[in-house]
Design a protein around this motif. Sequence first.
Motif, mmCIF file in Angstrom:
data_model
loop_
_atom_site.group_PDB
_atom_site.id
_atom_site.type_symbol
_atom_site.label_atom_id
_atom_site.label_comp_id
_atom_site.label_asym_id
_atom_site.label_seq_id
_atom_site.Cartn_x
_atom_site.Cartn_y
_atom_site.Cartn_z
ATOM 1 N N MET A 105 0.858 -1.180 0.000
ATOM 2 C CA MET A 105 0.000 0.000 0.000
ATOM 3 C C MET A 105 0.897 1.233 0.000
ATOM 4 S SD MET A 105 -2.864 -1.558 0.022
ATOM 5 C CE MET A 105 -3.999 -0.245 0.298
ATOM 6 N N ARG A 106 0.721 2.096 -0.979
ATOM 7 C CA ARG A 106 1.594 3.242 -1.192
ATOM 8 C C ARG A 106 0.908 4.563 -0.856
ATOM 9 N NH1 ARG A 106 6.881 1.664 -2.094
ATOM 10 N NH2 ARG A 106 6.824 -0.427 -3.005
ATOM 11 N N ALA A 107 1.724 5.570 -0.505
ATOM 12 C CA ALA A 107 1.215 6.892 -0.156
ATOM 13 C C ALA A 107 0.630 7.609 -1.368
ATOM 14 C CB ALA A 107 2.325 7.739 0.464
ATOM 15 N N GLU A 108 1.182 7.337 -2.539
ATOM 16 C CA GLU A 108 0.707 7.937 -3.782
ATOM 17 C C GLU A 108 0.526 6.831 -4.820
ATOM 18 O OE1 GLU A 108 3.062 11.271 -5.082
ATOM 19 O OE2 GLU A 108 3.591 11.743 -3.002
ATOM 20 N N PRO A 109 -0.239 7.102 -5.864
ATOM 21 C CA PRO A 109 -0.510 6.062 -6.861
ATOM 22 C C PRO A 109 0.649 5.813 -7.836
ATOM 23 C CG PRO A 109 -1.668 8.067 -7.443
ATOM 24 C CD PRO A 109 -1.021 8.318 -6.115
ATOM 25 N N LYS A 110 1.781 5.370 -7.291
ATOM 26 C CA LYS A 110 2.929 4.998 -8.126
ATOM 27 C C LYS A 110 3.846 4.083 -7.328
ATOM 28 C CE LYS A 110 4.982 9.480 -7.145
ATOM 29 N NZ LYS A 110 5.416 10.749 -7.690
ATOM 30 N N SER A 111 4.530 3.199 -8.018
ATOM 31 C CA SER A 111 5.326 2.169 -7.339
ATOM 32 C C SER A 111 6.504 2.733 -6.558
ATOM 33 C CB SER A 111 5.812 1.126 -8.348
ATOM 34 O OG SER A 111 6.565 1.742 -9.365
ATOM 35 N N GLY A 112 7.050 3.868 -6.925
ATOM 36 C CA GLY A 112 8.182 4.444 -6.198
ATOM 37 C C GLY A 112 7.783 5.257 -4.988
ATOM 38 N N SER A 113 6.498 5.387 -4.736
ATOM 39 C CA SER A 113 5.993 6.177 -3.623
ATOM 40 C C SER A 113 6.295 5.486 -2.287
ATOM 41 C CB SER A 113 4.484 6.365 -3.795
ATOM 42 O OG SER A 113 3.928 7.025 -2.688
ATOM 43 N N HIS A 114 6.241 6.271 -1.215
ATOM 44 C CA HIS A 114 6.501 5.757 0.138
ATOM 45 C C HIS A 114 5.576 4.587 0.465
ATOM 46 C CE1 HIS A 114 7.599 5.752 4.357
ATOM 47 N NE2 HIS A 114 6.318 5.841 4.675
ATOM 48 N N LEU A 115 6.148 3.487 0.948
ATOM 49 C CA LEU A 115 5.382 2.312 1.365
ATOM 50 C C LEU A 115 4.720 2.618 2.703
ATOM 51 C CD1 LEU A 115 4.629 -0.702 1.020
ATOM 52 C CD2 LEU A 115 6.745 -1.245 2.234
ATOM 53 N N GLN A 116 3.391 2.568 2.729
ATOM 54 C CA GLN A 116 2.638 2.828 3.955
ATOM 55 C C GLN A 116 2.581 1.577 4.829
ATOM 56 O OE1 GLN A 116 2.655 6.131 3.784
ATOM 57 N NE2 GLN A 116 0.496 6.377 4.264
ATOM 58 N N TRP A 117 2.181 0.468 4.237
ATOM 59 C CA TRP A 117 2.100 -0.814 4.916
ATOM 60 C C TRP A 117 1.837 -1.889 3.888
ATOM 61 C CZ3 TRP A 117 -1.950 2.665 5.085
ATOM 62 C CH2 TRP A 117 -3.167 2.220 4.642
ATOM 63 N N LYS A 143 -5.901 4.419 4.903
ATOM 64 C CA LYS A 143 -6.060 4.741 3.489
ATOM 65 C C LYS A 143 -4.706 4.821 2.790
ATOM 66 C CE LYS A 143 -10.165 7.412 4.557
ATOM 67 N NZ LYS A 143 -10.771 8.724 4.567
ATOM 68 N N ALA A 144 -4.669 4.251 1.599
ATOM 69 C CA ALA A 144 -3.473 4.312 0.765
ATOM 70 C C ALA A 144 -3.868 3.899 -0.646
ATOM 71 C CB ALA A 144 -2.380 3.397 1.322
ATOM 72 N N PHE A 145 -2.869 3.696 -1.497
ATOM 73 C CA PHE A 145 -3.110 3.276 -2.880
ATOM 74 C C PHE A 145 -2.577 1.871 -3.077
ATOM 75 C CE2 PHE A 145 -3.196 7.838 -2.979
ATOM 76 C CZ PHE A 145 -4.225 8.126 -3.859
ATOM 77 N N ALA A 146 -3.381 1.060 -3.763
ATOM 78 C CA ALA A 146 -3.010 -0.328 -4.040
ATOM 79 C C ALA A 146 -2.992 -0.548 -5.550
ATOM 80 C CB ALA A 146 -4.008 -1.281 -3.396
ATOM 81 N N PRO A 147 -2.114 -1.433 -6.005
ATOM 82 C CA PRO A 147 -2.153 -1.782 -7.432
ATOM 83 C C PRO A 147 -3.512 -2.427 -7.757
ATOM 84 C CG PRO A 147 -0.169 -2.650 -6.374
ATOM 85 C CD PRO A 147 -1.055 -2.144 -5.286
ATOM 86 N N ALA A 148 -4.149 -1.969 -8.822
ATOM 87 C CA ALA A 148 -5.485 -2.457 -9.176
ATOM 88 C C ALA A 148 -5.505 -3.967 -9.403
ATOM 89 C CB ALA A 148 -6.002 -1.728 -10.413
ATOM 90 N N GLU A 149 -4.412 -4.535 -9.912
ATOM 91 C CA GLU A 149 -4.406 -5.985 -10.176
ATOM 92 C C GLU A 149 -4.409 -6.814 -8.902
ATOM 93 O OE1 GLU A 149 0.024 -5.002 -10.062
ATOM 94 O OE2 GLU A 149 -1.641 -4.120 -11.161
ATOM 95 N N ARG A 150 -4.165 -6.198 -7.751
ATOM 96 C CA ARG A 150 -4.200 -6.905 -6.468
ATOM 97 C C ARG A 150 -5.555 -6.786 -5.786
ATOM 98 N NH1 ARG A 150 0.306 -8.723 -3.859
ATOM 99 N NH2 ARG A 150 -1.356 -9.924 -2.876
ATOM 100 N N LEU A 151 -6.519 -6.136 -6.449
ATOM 101 C CA LEU A 151 -7.842 -5.944 -5.860
ATOM 102 C C LEU A 151 -8.928 -6.541 -6.740
ATOM 103 C CD1 LEU A 151 -7.479 -2.184 -4.850
ATOM 104 C CD2 LEU A 151 -7.190 -4.169 -3.355
ATOM 105 N N TRP A 152 -9.828 -7.339 -6.131
ATOM 106 C CA TRP A 152 -11.012 -7.835 -6.843
ATOM 107 C C TRP A 152 -12.137 -6.876 -6.518
ATOM 108 C CZ3 TRP A 152 -16.028 -9.481 -6.169
ATOM 109 C CH2 TRP A 152 -16.578 -10.242 -7.201
ATOM 110 N N GLY A 153 -12.759 -6.350 -7.553
ATOM 111 C CA GLY A 153 -13.836 -5.385 -7.378
ATOM 112 C C GLY A 153 -13.559 -4.105 -8.144
ATOM 113 N N THR A 154 -12.463 -4.069 -8.900
ATOM 114 C CA THR A 154 -12.109 -2.884 -9.674
ATOM 115 C C THR A 154 -12.473 -3.101 -11.134
ATOM 116 O OG1 THR A 154 -9.876 -3.653 -10.186
ATOM 117 C CG2 THR A 154 -10.163 -2.436 -8.135
ATOM 118 N N GLY A 155 -12.405 -2.070 -11.913
ATOM 119 C CA GLY A 155 -12.661 -2.175 -13.347
ATOM 120 C C GLY A 155 -14.119 -2.384 -13.667
ATOM 121 N N GLU A 156 -14.363 -2.799 -14.906
ATOM 122 C CA GLU A 156 -15.725 -3.078 -15.340
ATOM 123 C C GLU A 156 -16.177 -4.429 -14.789
ATOM 124 O OE1 GLU A 156 -17.776 -1.031 -17.142
ATOM 125 O OE2 GLU A 156 -16.173 0.423 -16.843
ATOM 126 N N PRO A 157 -17.428 -4.512 -14.318
ATOM 127 C CA PRO A 157 -17.886 -5.799 -13.766
ATOM 128 C C PRO A 157 -18.086 -6.862 -14.836
ATOM 129 C CG PRO A 157 -19.634 -4.149 -13.700
ATOM 130 C CD PRO A 157 -18.420 -3.475 -14.228
#
Length: 157
Positions: A105-117, A143-157
């Motif tokens: 989980m990142r502070a901003e929506p990018k892989s180089g951003s600070h790792l929150q947890w 609250k933080a940002f997660a890669p969309a591919e690691r979440l079920w429930g994103t994108g078009e159903p």
Amino acid sequence: MTALRSRLALALALCMAAMPAHAEDEGVPYWASIDADVANMRVGPGDSYRISWVYRRPHLPVKVLRREGAWRLIEDPAGDKGWMRDLLLSRQRAAIVVGKGAAEMRAEPKSGSHLQWRVEPGVVGLLGECEAGWCQFDADGHKAFAPAERLWGTGEP
């Protein structure tokens, strides 16, 4: 004249009977989430049908595939399908962490951003905006940002 009226009445009745089925399924599929502490999924659209699953995961994301009156045919993250009352569901978007190992989980929506947890698979949270492969994710107030591919429930159903 009576025969003509009977035919017109029959044609009108048939048209009206066909309309709700089409209207019921407008706007599906869509994402929803379980909005109850305990929610039963049934094998058919009614209280007389057998319960196939009992969910005890508020905010668990589900995909609504079909509507029939007050009932919704849903698919859960494991791919199980069944019927649930509309009162047990919310249009509030949610997601569940999937995949192997902890998701970063990142502070901003990018892989180089600070790792929150890191969050283990199976954690459920509320879903915010998704953009460029990243989604806002709120796991019990964290609250933080997660890669969309690691979440079920994103994108078009």
